[in-house]
Design an enzyme around this catalytic site. Sequence first.
Site, mmCIF file in Angstrom:
data_model
loop_
_atom_site.group_PDB
_atom_site.id
_atom_site.type_symbol
_atom_site.label_atom_id
_atom_site.label_comp_id
_atom_site.label_asym_id
_atom_site.label_seq_id
_atom_site.Cartn_x
_atom_site.Cartn_y
_atom_site.Cartn_z
ATOM 1 N N SER A 42 0.869 -1.187 0.000
ATOM 2 C CA SER A 42 0.000 0.000 0.000
ATOM 3 C C SER A 42 0.902 1.232 0.000
ATOM 4 O O SER A 42 0.939 2.014 0.935
ATOM 5 C CB SER A 42 -0.943 -0.016 1.210
ATOM 6 O OG SER A 42 -0.268 0.271 2.397
ATOM 7 N N HIS A 146 -3.170 -5.835 2.244
ATOM 8 C CA HIS A 146 -2.292 -6.904 2.741
ATOM 9 C C HIS A 146 -2.961 -8.274 2.792
ATOM 10 O O HIS A 146 -2.313 -9.278 3.082
ATOM 11 C CB HIS A 146 -1.752 -6.553 4.135
ATOM 12 C CG HIS A 146 -0.851 -5.354 4.125
ATOM 13 N ND1 HIS A 146 -0.458 -4.690 5.253
ATOM 14 C CD2 HIS A 146 -0.264 -4.694 3.096
ATOM 15 C CE1 HIS A 146 0.339 -3.689 4.928
ATOM 16 N NE2 HIS A 146 0.459 -3.669 3.624
ATOM 17 N N GLU A 155 -4.759 -2.324 9.254
ATOM 18 C CA GLU A 155 -4.047 -2.929 10.396
ATOM 19 C C GLU A 155 -4.676 -2.548 11.727
ATOM 20 O O GLU A 155 -4.966 -1.373 11.956
ATOM 21 C CB GLU A 155 -2.578 -2.454 10.417
ATOM 22 C CG GLU A 155 -1.812 -2.825 9.165
ATOM 23 C CD GLU A 155 -0.472 -2.088 9.049
ATOM 24 O OE1 GLU A 155 0.101 -1.702 10.080
ATOM 25 O OE2 GLU A 155 -0.033 -1.906 7.900
ATOM 26 N N GLU A 196 1.845 -9.279 6.628
ATOM 27 C CA GLU A 196 2.703 -8.965 7.782
ATOM 28 C C GLU A 196 2.524 -9.954 8.928
ATOM 29 O O GLU A 196 2.940 -9.693 10.055
ATOM 30 C CB GLU A 196 2.420 -7.536 8.261
ATOM 31 C CG GLU A 196 2.815 -6.489 7.225
ATOM 32 C CD GLU A 196 2.604 -5.053 7.694
ATOM 33 O OE1 GLU A 196 2.097 -4.867 8.815
ATOM 34 O OE2 GLU A 196 2.930 -4.143 6.924
ATOM 35 N N ASP A 232 -3.813 1.242 11.546
ATOM 36 C CA ASP A 232 -3.386 1.887 10.309
ATOM 37 C C ASP A 232 -4.552 1.738 9.340
ATOM 38 O O ASP A 232 -4.821 0.634 8.842
ATOM 39 C CB ASP A 232 -2.118 1.238 9.739
ATOM 40 C CG ASP A 232 -1.666 1.928 8.448
ATOM 41 O OD1 ASP A 232 -2.320 2.913 8.031
ATOM 42 O OD2 ASP A 232 -0.657 1.493 7.857
ATOM 43 N N GLU A 273 -3.031 5.726 12.237
ATOM 44 C CA GLU A 273 -2.185 6.075 11.090
ATOM 45 C C GLU A 273 -3.041 6.219 9.832
ATOM 46 O O GLU A 273 -3.976 5.445 9.616
ATOM 47 C CB GLU A 273 -1.153 4.949 10.923
ATOM 48 C CG GLU A 273 -0.179 5.128 9.768
ATOM 49 C CD GLU A 273 0.766 3.909 9.702
ATOM 50 O OE1 GLU A 273 1.112 3.349 10.760
ATOM 51 O OE2 GLU A 273 1.126 3.511 8.580
ATOM 52 N N ASP A 300 1.636 8.471 7.281
ATOM 53 C CA ASP A 300 2.527 7.547 6.554
ATOM 54 C C ASP A 300 2.514 7.950 5.084
ATOM 55 O O ASP A 300 3.399 8.672 4.625
ATOM 56 C CB ASP A 300 2.045 6.107 6.786
ATOM 57 C CG ASP A 300 2.738 5.085 5.888
ATOM 58 O OD1 ASP A 300 3.775 5.409 5.304
ATOM 59 O OD2 ASP A 300 2.230 3.939 5.765
ATOM 60 N N LYS A 325 9.883 5.398 7.191
ATOM 61 C CA LYS A 325 10.269 4.217 6.421
ATOM 62 C C LYS A 325 11.432 4.637 5.521
ATOM 63 O O LYS A 325 11.217 5.356 4.541
ATOM 64 C CB LYS A 325 9.102 3.755 5.546
ATOM 65 C CG LYS A 325 7.899 3.187 6.308
ATOM 66 C CD LYS A 325 6.702 3.051 5.367
ATOM 67 C CE LYS A 325 5.592 2.186 5.942
ATOM 68 N NZ LYS A 325 4.350 2.256 5.117
ATOM 69 N N HIS A 353 8.620 -0.977 9.515
ATOM 70 C CA HIS A 353 8.869 -1.973 8.479
ATOM 71 C C HIS A 353 7.953 -1.704 7.277
ATOM 72 O O HIS A 353 7.161 -0.762 7.283
ATOM 73 C CB HIS A 353 8.601 -3.385 9.029
ATOM 74 C CG HIS A 353 7.157 -3.636 9.400
ATOM 75 N ND1 HIS A 353 6.656 -4.897 9.645
ATOM 76 C CD2 HIS A 353 6.094 -2.789 9.575
ATOM 77 C CE1 HIS A 353 5.380 -4.828 9.936
ATOM 78 N NE2 HIS A 353 5.004 -3.567 9.914
ATOM 79 N N LYS A 376 7.125 0.126 14.499
ATOM 80 C CA LYS A 376 6.043 -0.712 13.974
ATOM 81 C C LYS A 376 6.695 -1.811 13.153
ATOM 82 O O LYS A 376 7.235 -1.557 12.079
ATOM 83 C CB LYS A 376 5.140 0.169 13.096
ATOM 84 C CG LYS A 376 3.809 -0.461 12.757
ATOM 85 C CD LYS A 376 2.940 0.512 11.969
ATOM 86 C CE LYS A 376 2.801 0.072 10.560
ATOM 87 N NZ LYS A 376 1.720 0.739 9.810
HETATM 88 P P1 PGA Z 1 3.086 -1.211 3.015
HETATM 89 O O1 PGA Z 1 2.128 -1.096 4.273
HETATM 90 O O2 PGA Z 1 4.437 -1.577 3.481
HETATM 91 O O3 PGA Z 1 2.403 -2.266 2.202
HETATM 92 O O4 PGA Z 1 3.061 0.136 2.343
HETATM 93 C C1 PGA Z 1 2.552 -0.685 5.518
HETATM 94 C C2 PGA Z 1 1.861 0.574 5.932
HETATM 95 O O5 PGA Z 1 0.960 1.080 5.240
HETATM 96 O O6 PGA Z 1 2.212 1.100 6.987
HETATM 97 ZN ZN ZN Z 2 0.661 2.813 6.784
#
Ligand code: PGA
Ligand code: ZN
Length: 399
Positions: A42, A146, A155, A196, A232, A273, A300, A325, A353, A376
């Site tokens: 995503s 996911h 999430e 995940e 999230d 998030e 994010d 990230k 991650h 996270k």
């Molecule tokens: P992604 O999802 O690593 O698939 O982008 C993680 C997130 O959205 O935090």
């Molecule tokens: Zn996210």
Amino acid sequence: MTRIADVRLRRILDSRGNGTVEVDVLTESGGFGRAAAPSGASTGEHEAIELAPEEAIAAARERAVPRLVDEVYAGDQRSVDAALHAADGTDDFSEIGANSAVAISMAAAKAGADMLGAPLYQHLGGAFRGENFPIPLGNVVGGGEHAADATDIQEFLSAPVGAPNVTDAVFANAAVHGEIHDVLAERAIPAGKGDEGAWAPSIDDEEAFEIVAEATETVSQEVGFEIGFGLDVAAAEMFEDGEYVYRDRTRSTEEQIEYIADLVREYDLVYVEDPLDENDFEAFADLTEKVGERTLICGDDLFVTNTERLSQGIEQGSANSILIKPNQIGTLTDAFDAIELATRNGLDPVVSHRSGETEDATIAHLAVATDAPFIKTGAAGGERTAKLNELIRIAEDAL
Ligand code: PGA
Ligand code: ZN
């Protein structure tokens, strides 16, 4: 200081069975560092560009390696990362690939630490880094991009905010993950796992809230400290033609803000998030105004670890937290700059991650080095436990 003597790139497997870039950096004095790029599903539309691994490897060999070998001091992270930017020449790493860039950046940092005989968190954080441990946010139920046919919200994250130490926090999340399996079994709900390692049952969000609230409460009683939970939403993925599309209904932006604010109050959410679309700084600000005193509103896809987007968010009051990230922006230097800007302005950084991961545990060191209050990195699955177990080892050493 000694110079980088060699940079070797190869394609390895990630947790989804896709290829990703792994890099070895060797220094003149025999220092060695190895790191691999993670990969999102995503992904935010403003992220640095990930190329196909073969393409990223070929481009980095041609353009970046000559600027690094015999040229740059291995422990001088800003010079390493400046060389990567110079080799690429764009502002989104679309020439050498953010996957090659971040793997080289992290491998160089590890080689720098190895040369000094210091652990990576020490090399990155220096002698005066803080001594708090990051609280792990553990993905325990999820869907979105996911997992197919699961929750709309991407999430549900266990948050052991009352844990006295990192080991208890890590085990608390694992226990919540296990407890949810039991609750699902009691309700005769079959569930596989998403990318995940979170449970991905075919239930609606409402039932997921019930189950996660029950499981966190049960485990909290057992361990004797507070375990909250967060989300999230990954709302950019559900935003279509100006509306948030859920399986049974749609919500306007106003309705989405109210919905999330109600959830924060009803479930005492400690973390939310991406509750709104990745381009809607204003709606983020409205929600932060409403509930920012009682929870973290984290950007994010909104910020993509980018200081320019973060500056805009700070100006507009869009959030009180930022997800970090490194592969969204391409280098450790850029990730550090985002963390520093966030911290200076009172936003909590959450080091994270990606859904596609490897055994690489750099983010555990990054979180400790920067004194980030949260990390996270999942609750279950080998590529997740690689980071969680590294946190436990770092804590024994330093925290
Ligand atoms: P992604 O999802 O690593 O698939 O982008 C993680 C997130 O959205 O935090
Ligand atoms: Zn996210």
